[in-house]
Design an enzyme around this catalytic site. Structure first.
Site, PDB file in Angstrom:
ATOM      1  N   HIS A   1       0.847  -1.288  -0.126  1.00 42.66           N
ATOM      2  CA  HIS A   1       0.014  -0.109  -0.012  1.00 42.66           C
ATOM      3  C   HIS A   1       0.869   1.401  -0.037  1.00 42.66           C
ATOM      4  O   HIS A   1       0.480   2.314   0.387  1.00 42.66           O
ATOM      5  CB  HIS A   1      -0.856   0.017   1.240  1.00 42.66           C
TER       6      HIS A   1
ATOM      7  N   SER B   1      14.830  21.354 -16.382  1.00 41.20           N
ATOM      8  CA  SER B   1      13.796  22.098 -16.694  1.00 41.20           C
ATOM      9  C   SER B   1      14.137  23.189 -17.431  1.00 41.20           C
ATOM     10  O   SER B   1      15.096  24.007 -17.122  1.00 41.20           O
ATOM     11  CB  SER B   1      12.891  22.374 -15.400  1.00 41.20           C
TER      12      SER B   1
ATOM     13  N   GLU C   1      10.026   8.003 -16.570  1.00 44.95           N
ATOM     14  CA  GLU C   1       8.799   8.539 -16.997  1.00 44.95           C
ATOM     15  C   GLU C   1       8.384   8.130 -18.375  1.00 44.95           C
ATOM     16  O   GLU C   1       7.346   7.915 -18.835  1.00 44.95           O
ATOM     17  CB  GLU C   1       9.056  10.192 -16.906  1.00 44.95           C
TER      18      GLU C   1
ATOM     19  N   LYS D   1      15.935  21.752 -11.106  1.00 49.25           N
ATOM     20  CA  LYS D   1      15.249  20.453 -11.480  1.00 49.25           C
ATOM     21  C   LYS D   1      16.174  19.477 -12.007  1.00 49.25           C
ATOM     22  O   LYS D   1      16.992  19.852 -12.936  1.00 49.25           O
ATOM     23  CB  LYS D   1      14.024  20.699 -12.357  1.00 49.25           C
TER      24      LYS D   1
END
Ligand code: ARG
Length: 466
Positions: free
Chosen positions: A161, A282, A295, A288
């Site tokens: 979980h 970024s 991804e 970043k």
């Protein structure tokens, strides 16, 4: 009013030329040229068989072989001129062959149809692609084994979980990924069995009146046997759907690995570092470093599953035998193969460079009461029923939570207040090292077991069935 191509009629059957837009709309050469080398291999085998049964003379066969060799070289060099007017890869190659060698080129299509030709080409194509996929899968599995070996003793929280559950070793976690990929590999290998059937000789749908030798063609193309039923073999695309299904499951697995990498690379988890070479920055936020590779792999999994659904829908309700619908099978298949190979390659390149932040992983396991089950198991060993032990440990966890301490940081007296079965040896179970070491059975997370799982996997991998 439709524009009509006046330069060329499709065949003597047609009184009117094909509408220019329809010609482009129905053509597949823009994408099926990708199977050109497979098409040439199929033609060479078919021609050799036609020669053996006396339909092509030795000279004609030699001319065809020479012409096809030249065409193959022209295609490899990017010099071949593809024409939409010739509709597809098959007609383009045949037309060029006839240009090059004359009448023998026109004889090549004896006893053959584009229907059995394309069915054969796709099988040859997928067989080649599956071998590339298996090679990349092999690379990724080796990379995981090496990484798992380095991290066999590294302790991290295991989750259910997405809540800290029990301590595990990072090597064990990586070996879970290895197992997923091992099943994917089996699925692709299994898919090769259904691909291993040779359609040529089925012709358009009913077979052919020439005394063909289908066993010879099958053997020349490296297939175990010719197909059993001509109607089935020009229309069957199950093998392609199976390929897309195996690819979808693989991509689903890679998406799960990707998701974990993305989470672990976040500042909130901070379990790993993904090297700069596999990340981008970024354009607006200078701080970043985004985990682009995982991804993107996660994103690409959706498109492969989309191709599986497209192929299933393509075949659903099609009457026997060949229908032009089937031309739509190529683009999903090509994109599936490319996507899978690229994703596996990116992963296999990246995995060796993933750096585990061992101290942070360790602390995260410590903070999450990951050894609560071990305390319950300890009490069971001292004679308490598991449900009662569960209750006692719940009280101990509550004390830890309210005083901001881990179970191993509670004193013996504090623990004994919950049960007098507890004695000083309890701390052996409460440490993370003790917890993982106790799970020392096949499939368990103990470093010893992880190391033997790696050794077993390595010996299977180094005797590959590729
Ligand atoms: N381009 C076609 C395909 O990809 C080849 C077979 C065409 N056969 C036909 N009878 N129109 O399926």
């Amino acid at each position: 009013m439709a524009t009509v191509n006046t330069e060329k009629l499709s065949s003597a059957r047609f009184a009117q030329a094909t509408d220019v837009f329809v010609e482009e709309f129905t053509a597949s050469v823009g994408f099926d040229r990708r199977m050109a080398q497979q098409d040439i291999r199929g033609s060479l085998a078919h021609a050799a068989m036609l020669n053996k049964i006396g339909i092509l003379t030795d000279q004609e066969l030699t001319d065809i072989q020479r012409g096809l060799a030249q065409i193959s070289a022209e295609i490899s060099r990017g010099e071949f001129v593809w024409s939409v007017k010739q509709e597809d890869v098959h007609m383009n190659i045949e037309a060029r062959l006839t240009d090059l060698i004359g009448i023998a080129g026109k004889k090549l299509h004896t006893g053959r149809s584009r229907n059995d030709q394309v069915a054969t080409d796709i099988r040859l194509y997928l067989r080649d692609e599956i071998h590339s996929i298996l090679a990349q899968l092999h690379r990724l599995q080796l990379a995981l084994l090496d990484k798992a070996e380095q991290e066999a003793e590294t302790i991290m929280p295991g989750f259910t979980h997405l809540q800290v559950a029990q301590p595990v070793t990072f090597g064990h976690h990586l070996m879970a990924w290895f197992e997923m990929l091992a099943r994917d590999k089996e699925r692709f290998q299994d898919c090769l069995k259904r691909i291993d059937v040779m359609p040529l000789g089925s012709a358009a749908l009913a077979g052919t009146s020439y005394p063909i030798d289908r066993f010879m063609t099958a053997e020349l193309l490296g297939f175990t046997r010719p197909s059993n039923n001509s109607l089935d073999s020009v229309s069957d695309r199950d093998f392609a759907i199976e390929f897309a299904a195996a690819a979808s499951l693989l991509m689903m697995h890679l998406s799960r690995c990707s998701e974990e990498l993305v989470l672990w690379a976040s500042a909130q988890f901070d379990f790993i570092d993904i090297p700069d070479a596999f990340c981008t920055g970024s354009s607006i936020m200078p701080q970043k470093k985004n985990p682009d590779v995982p991804e993107l792999v996660r994103g690409k999994s959706g498109r492969v599953v989309g191709h599986l659904v497209a192929l299933l829908m393509l075949m659903k309700s099609q009457p026997l035998a060949y229908n032009k619908d089937n031309q739509e099978d190529k683009e999903p298949l090509f994109d599936t193969a490319d996507t899978v190979i690229h994703c596996l390659r990116a992963f296999a390149d990246m995995v060796p460079h993933i750096e585990a932040k061992r101290d942070i992983m360790y602390l995260a396991a410590k903070r999450g009461f990951a050894t609560a089950t071990d305390l319950a198991d300890y009490l069971v060993r001292k004679g308490m029923a598991f449900r009662d032990a569960h209750e006692v440990v719940g009280q101990a966890v509550r004390l830890g939570l309210t005083t901001n301490r881990d179970l191993a940081e509670l004193s013996l007296d504090e623990l004994r207040a919950f049960s007098d079965s507890i004695s000083a040896d309890v701390f052996d179970s409460l440490t993370l090292e003790g917890s993982v070491a106790l799970r020392n059975h096949i499939g368990g997370t103990a470093p010893e077991q992880v190391k033997s799982a790696i050794a077993a996997a390595r010996s299977v991998l180094t005797t590959p069935s590729l």
